[in-house]
Design a protein around this motif. Structure first.
Motif, short mmCIF file in Angstrom:
data_model
loop_
_atom_site.label_atom_id
_atom_site.label_comp_id
_atom_site.label_asym_id
_atom_site.label_seq_id
_atom_site.Cartn_x
_atom_site.Cartn_y
_atom_site.Cartn_z
N ASP A 116 50.99 52.30 -1.06
CA ASP A 116 49.91 52.70 -1.95
C ASP A 116 50.40 53.61 -3.07
O ASP A 116 49.88 53.56 -4.19
CB ASP A 116 48.81 53.44 -1.17
CG ASP A 116 48.05 52.54 -0.21
OD1 ASP A 116 48.22 51.30 -0.28
OD2 ASP A 116 47.29 53.07 0.63
N ILE A 119 51.09 52.40 -6.72
CA ILE A 119 50.08 51.85 -7.61
C ILE A 119 50.07 52.54 -8.98
O ILE A 119 50.19 51.89 -10.02
CB ILE A 119 48.67 51.92 -6.99
CG1 ILE A 119 48.60 51.04 -5.74
CG2 ILE A 119 47.60 51.51 -8.01
CD1 ILE A 119 47.30 51.21 -4.95
N CYS A 140 48.72 43.42 -1.93
CA CYS A 140 47.48 44.20 -1.81
C CYS A 140 46.56 43.57 -0.77
O CYS A 140 45.88 42.57 -1.05
CB CYS A 140 46.75 44.26 -3.15
SG CYS A 140 47.69 45.08 -4.45
N ARG A 144 44.29 48.30 -0.09
CA ARG A 144 45.13 48.59 -1.26
C ARG A 144 44.55 47.98 -2.52
O ARG A 144 44.62 48.57 -3.60
CB ARG A 144 46.56 48.09 -1.03
CG ARG A 144 47.53 48.49 -2.14
CD ARG A 144 48.97 48.20 -1.74
NE ARG A 144 49.34 49.01 -0.59
CZ ARG A 144 50.33 48.71 0.25
NH1 ARG A 144 51.02 47.59 0.08
NH2 ARG A 144 50.61 49.50 1.26
N ALA A 145 43.95 46.81 -2.39
CA ALA A 145 43.32 46.17 -3.56
C ALA A 145 42.16 47.02 -4.07
O ALA A 145 41.98 47.20 -5.28
CB ALA A 145 42.83 44.77 -3.20
N ALA A 148 43.62 50.08 -5.78
CA ALA A 148 44.13 49.72 -7.10
C ALA A 148 43.00 49.52 -8.09
O ALA A 148 43.11 49.90 -9.27
CB ALA A 148 44.99 48.46 -7.00
N LYS A 157 45.43 41.81 -10.25
CA LYS A 157 46.00 41.82 -8.90
C LYS A 157 45.51 40.62 -8.10
O LYS A 157 44.42 40.10 -8.31
CB LYS A 157 45.63 43.11 -8.17
CG LYS A 157 44.13 43.35 -8.06
CD LYS A 157 43.83 44.75 -7.61
CE LYS A 157 42.33 45.02 -7.64
NZ LYS A 157 41.75 44.93 -9.00
N CYS A 187 39.89 40.97 -7.51
CA CYS A 187 41.18 40.28 -7.60
C CYS A 187 40.99 38.96 -8.35
O CYS A 187 39.95 38.32 -8.23
CB CYS A 187 41.73 40.00 -6.20
SG CYS A 187 42.11 41.51 -5.26
#
Length: 254
Positions: A116, A119, A140, A144-145, A148, A157, A187
């Motif tokens: 992480d 990022i 990700c 994490r996505a 971000a 992403k 995403c």
């Protein structure tokens, strides 16, 4: 509309080069890859570097951890890596060292984040180099996505698929959950191991406007299978074979 072959993504270490080296990046670009994939970690002082693992071993046998050291503490050191059946030595490379190669090529880099903490420094470099159209994040999972997206929503992403979903849920439920997570985290597509992909998933993801990026396909028969399935990108170490297949399939469908 003409036949659209998937984007060719050169996996780090493609064509038997050493992973996480500028030679690997240059090889993928020279052979005709559209995208180059590299793993990214970050040093104690926030410098993004090309690396899959946190722990490295110097040629003198000293163990070092990227996350616990300043970049200047190991920038000149030689590290041992396994390359096939051989032991080789390399220096750890900064992400910033790679960006001019990508810029000059006009191609794209897939930045596979391993932590992480990478990022924000990665996003900062992308913006500094004006590479928002030439870079995107992967690695990700849902958490994490989402992180971000909160920190740098302007950086594109992919959602990395949670394979546990496909082991614990009925296939359709896992497929639907994956696509819902990708949309929830803004995403632009999903990144998934090729073995999980089916026509049902392709149809569903396409209906939601989510391109499917598959990894890592090195055999020509599988390359052809997933190209015909309509995936958006195929990640491979065997870039030359995939480039040749693209030329062959485009020629057959003209």
């Amino acid at each position: 509309m003409g036949y659209r072959f998937p984007l060719i993504t050169a996996h780090c270490g493609s064509m038997n080069t050493i992973d996480h080296t500028l030679e690997s990046v240059q090889t993928g670009l020279r052979l005709g890859a559209d995208v180059v994939e590299e793993d990214v970690r970050v040093t104690k002082d926030g410098i993004p570097v090309l690396a899959h693992d946190d722990e490295w071993v110097t040629v003198d046998g000293l163990k070092m951890s990227i996350s616990q050291m300043l970049f200047d503490e190991f920038r000149e050191l030689q590290f041992e890596v396994t390359h096939g059946e051989q032991r080789e030595t390399i220096q750890i490379c900064r992400l910033e060292d790679m960006f001019p190669l990508i810029q000059a090529s006009g191609k794209v880099v897939n930045l596979d984040l391993k932590v992480d903490e990478s990022i924000e420094p990665v996003a900062s470099l992308v913006k500094q180099y004006g590479m928002s159209e030439q870079a995107f994040l992967s690695g990700c999972g849902m958490e994490r996505a989402m992180l971000a997206e909160r920190l740098n929503p302007e950086i594109r992403k992919l959602l990395n698929t949670d394979h546990d979903l496909f082991r614990t849920l009925p296939y359709r439920d896992a497929m639907v959950q994956t696509c819902e997570d990708a949309l929830a985290a803004s995403c632009f597509g999903i990144n998934i191991h090729y073995s999980i992909v089916s026509q049902e998933l392709m149809d569903y993801a396409t209906s939601l406007g989510l391109p499917v990026y598959v990894w890592t396909v090195n055999e020509e028969d599988l390359m052809m299978q997933y190209a015909d399935l309509g995936v958006a990108s195929i990640t491979t170490r065997n870039v030359a074979a995939l480039v040749q297949l693209r030329q062959k399939m485009r020629g057959e469908r003209l």
